[in-house]
Design a protein around this motif. Structure first.
Motif, PDB file in Angstrom:
ATOM      1  N   LYS A   1      -3.905   7.142   4.544  1.00 46.54           N
ATOM      2  CA  LYS A   1      -4.248   6.915   5.854  1.00 46.54           C
ATOM      3  C   LYS A   1      -5.730   8.162   6.557  1.00 46.54           C
ATOM      4  O   LYS A   1      -6.423   7.491   7.194  1.00 46.54           O
ATOM      5  N   GLY A   2      -5.385   8.659   6.721  1.00 43.90           N
ATOM      6  CA  GLY A   2      -6.248   9.231   7.258  1.00 43.90           C
ATOM      7  C   GLY A   2      -8.092   9.592   6.593  1.00 43.90           C
ATOM      8  O   GLY A   2      -8.461   9.751   8.250  1.00 43.90           O
ATOM      9  N   TYR A   3      -7.595   8.931   5.917  1.00 48.83           N
ATOM     10  CA  TYR A   3      -9.577   9.096   5.550  1.00 48.83           C
ATOM     11  C   TYR A   3      -9.694   7.877   5.657  1.00 48.83           C
ATOM     12  O   TYR A   3     -11.029   6.705   6.348  1.00 48.83           O
ATOM     13  N   ALA A   4      -9.015   6.112   5.736  1.00 49.92           N
ATOM     14  CA  ALA A   4      -9.524   5.064   5.697  1.00 49.92           C
ATOM     15  C   ALA A   4      -8.490   4.429   6.703  1.00 49.92           C
ATOM     16  O   ALA A   4      -9.481   3.448   7.048  1.00 49.92           O
TER      17      ALA A   4
ATOM     18  N   GLU B   1     -11.449   4.471  13.963  1.00 49.25           N
ATOM     19  CA  GLU B   1     -11.400   5.149  14.855  1.00 49.25           C
ATOM     20  C   GLU B   1     -11.216   4.670  16.134  1.00 49.25           C
ATOM     21  O   GLU B   1      -9.974   5.373  16.850  1.00 49.25           O
ATOM     22  N   ARG B   2      -9.927   2.892  15.600  1.00 47.35           N
ATOM     23  CA  ARG B   2      -8.483   3.359  16.982  1.00 47.35           C
ATOM     24  C   ARG B   2      -7.393   4.273  16.290  1.00 47.35           C
ATOM     25  O   ARG B   2      -6.420   3.974  16.650  1.00 47.35           O
ATOM     26  N   GLY B   3      -7.811   4.111  14.668  1.00 45.70           N
ATOM     27  CA  GLY B   3      -6.720   4.348  14.230  1.00 45.70           C
ATOM     28  C   GLY B   3      -5.257   3.171  12.967  1.00 45.70           C
ATOM     29  O   GLY B   3      -4.896   3.663  12.514  1.00 45.70           O
ATOM     30  N   ASN B   4      -6.467   2.587  12.869  1.00 38.52           N
ATOM     31  CA  ASN B   4      -5.916   1.185  12.618  1.00 38.52           C
ATOM     32  C   ASN B   4      -6.199   1.408  10.822  1.00 38.52           C
ATOM     33  O   ASN B   4      -7.367   1.437   9.871  1.00 38.52           O
ATOM     34  N   LEU B   5      -5.584   0.991   9.865  1.00 38.83           N
ATOM     35  CA  LEU B   5      -5.684   0.592   8.854  1.00 38.83           C
ATOM     36  C   LEU B   5      -5.893  -1.414   8.311  1.00 38.83           C
ATOM     37  O   LEU B   5      -6.171  -2.293   8.545  1.00 38.83           O
TER      38      LEU B   5
END
Length: 322
Positions: free
Chosen positions: A120-123, A126-130
């Motif tokens: 998830k950290g890679y994906a 910029e807002r922190g959404n997947l």
């Protein structure tokens, strides 16, 4: 290559820190690693608590799946399975094999959530959404990882323990004795039976569950990843995710269980197992144990995500990383 071309070739698993530099990048990487570590610890604690609560339903599900089609089946249903087990072995009989899952659930859950947090950290954007596809891929990666490093040996040993109880003279006298006997007679390979269907099952399981969970959370937050999600809502989302995964891959679960039982030698691989079940028992056999699995999984996934999110909230308060 110009900047526009580089942007078009951007990896879907690129960390925001990859496009930063200096101290800001180092800080982001450090925070990312800390979040993965939090996920591993919170996941391990969650796994231990969850399995102690839900194991009896797992026991009944496994017993029903191990029962092959016959004129006089061993159990007439869920209630009969519980009744016979308690009559023969007491209430403790419903917890036969718990030690196997307890020893295995902690690393399983730790690997699952640690892998998910790492991917998830890679994906995230910029807002922190997947995005939708990233949710599926991160869940798939988490499921395959737990299948290889924890679930396959744990499930193989668990199924053999439960299957052993069905015999007139059970051979296994506890967790370590059972593991020693399995390795002595079948080698390490004896603890890795059914790896392929387990990878398929766990990969699809977690892809479905994390996709639905992350989608529901994103809907609840209105796209704001910093907005907290009520724990009761998390539990509801988890139950929905669990139910979807059950209906989506119970056939794989049945095949996996057969491949890991004491009579797995009857099958020449995963495909042969599928063919023989379909030929001799019919399509309905692929959905054996659906009801007990449904009750267990909905409860399991709801509890798991509620406990996990609670521990992550706690860690984020006492273990601050920037």
């Amino acid at each position: 290559m110009d900047q526009r071309s580089k942007a078009l070739l951007k990896s879907p698993f690129q960390r925001p820190s990859m496009v930063s530099s200096g101290a800001a990048a180092a800080g982001t990487v450090g925070a990312g690693r800390a979040k993965v570590l939090k996920g591993i610890i919170a996941g391990g604690i969650t796994g231990g608590i969850e399995i102690c609560i839900t194991f009896p339903t797992e026991y009944v599900k496994t017993q029903l799946q191990l029962a092959e089609k016959s004129i006089k089946p061993r159990y007439s249903g869920i209630a009969d399975c519980v009744k016979q087990t308690v009559k023969q072995n007491g209430v403790r009989g419903l917890y036969r094999g718990l030690s196997v899952l307890l020893y295995g659930s902690i690393p399983k859950s730790a690997v699952r959530f640690g892998t998910f947090e790492n991917l998830k950290g890679y994906a995230v954007d910029e807002r922190g959404n997947l995005g939708p596809s990233q949710r599926l891929l991160c869940g798939l990666g988490a499921g395959v990882s737990e299948a290889i490093f924890a679930v396959t040996p744990m499930e193989t040993i668990k199924v053999k323990f439960i299957h052993d109880q069905n015999s007139a003279k059970p051979r296994f006298q506890g967790f370590f004795h059972g593991v020693r006997e399995i390795i002595r007679t079948q080698g390490i390979r004896g603890t890795y039976q059914g790896l392929v269907p387990t990878m398929m099952k766990q990969g699809s399981n977690q892809a479905i569950r994390f996709y639905i969970m992350e989608t529901c959370k994103d809907w609840y937050r209105g796209g704001d990843p910093t907005k907290p999600v009520n724990k009761l809502a998390v539990g509801l989302f988890g139950a929905v995710a669990g139910a979807a995964s059950v209906f989506g891959n119970t056939p794989l679960d049945v095949v996996k269980t057969r491949m890991q039982g004491l009579e797995a030698h009857k099958y020449n691989g995963t495909f042969d197992c599928i063919v023989k079940i379909a030929k001799y028992e019919g399509a309905a056999a692929f959905y054996k144990g659906t009801v007990p699995r449904l009750s267990r999984v909905c409860l399991d996934v709801a509890i798991t995500f509620m406990i996990y999110d609670s521990f992550m909230d706690l860690f984020n308060k006492i273990w601050i990383t920037q």
